[in-house]
Design a protein around this motif. Structure first.
Motif, mmCIF file in Angstrom:
data_model
loop_
_atom_site.group_PDB
_atom_site.id
_atom_site.type_symbol
_atom_site.label_atom_id
_atom_site.label_comp_id
_atom_site.label_asym_id
_atom_site.label_seq_id
_atom_site.Cartn_x
_atom_site.Cartn_y
_atom_site.Cartn_z
ATOM 1 N N ALA A 13 6.808 5.469 2.782
ATOM 2 C CA ALA A 13 7.375 6.384 3.779
ATOM 3 C C ALA A 13 8.876 6.152 3.912
ATOM 4 O O ALA A 13 9.325 5.018 4.074
ATOM 5 C CB ALA A 13 6.684 6.183 5.123
ATOM 6 N N SER B 140 1.344 3.448 2.199
ATOM 7 C CA SER B 140 2.070 3.722 3.445
ATOM 8 C C SER B 140 3.484 3.136 3.422
ATOM 9 O O SER B 140 4.344 3.570 4.185
ATOM 10 C CB SER B 140 1.306 3.164 4.642
ATOM 11 O OG SER B 140 1.268 1.751 4.594
ATOM 12 N N SER C 107 0.840 -1.198 0.000
ATOM 13 C CA SER C 107 0.000 0.000 0.000
ATOM 14 C C SER C 107 0.881 1.257 0.000
ATOM 15 O O SER C 107 2.100 1.198 0.154
ATOM 16 C CB SER C 107 -0.923 0.001 1.218
ATOM 17 O OG SER C 107 -0.166 0.124 2.402
#
Length: 95
Positions: A37, A34, A32
């Motif tokens: 990061a 995320s 995903s």
């Protein structure tokens, strides 16, 4: 049965023996947004989470001799990237 008999199935080569021992391991990886990061370190360099996961799982896959490995990727939905197989090189490449 007639069609199968007409096709004349034959053995080609010797049967391949597969290892009887080992484990079946399905590796699940989050892909995903995320995971983009940049909050991790890999070999002293700043790296995103997905790069670190790929590195760690890649090393894990190399050491799993005799085990069947599979790969599931997920974000909004999960899908099978690689079914259970003894072919570690393919799992590593698909990772």
């Amino acid at each position: 049965m007639f069609v199968t008999a007409a096709a004349r199935p034959q053995w080609v080569g010797e049967p391949v023996q597969l290892p009887a021992s080992g484990r079946d391991l399905m590796l699940v990886v989050d892909v995903s947004g995320s995971m983009e990061a940049q909050d991790m370190q890999l070999a002293g360099q700043s790296a995103n989470r997905l790069q670190v996961v790929k590195s760690v799982i890649g090393e894990f896959v190399k050491r799993r001799t005799g085990d069947r490995l599979g790969l599931i990727l997920f974000a909004a939905r999960a899908y099978t990237q690689a079914p259970l197989t003894f072919d570690r090189a393919t799992v590593e490449k698909l990772l």
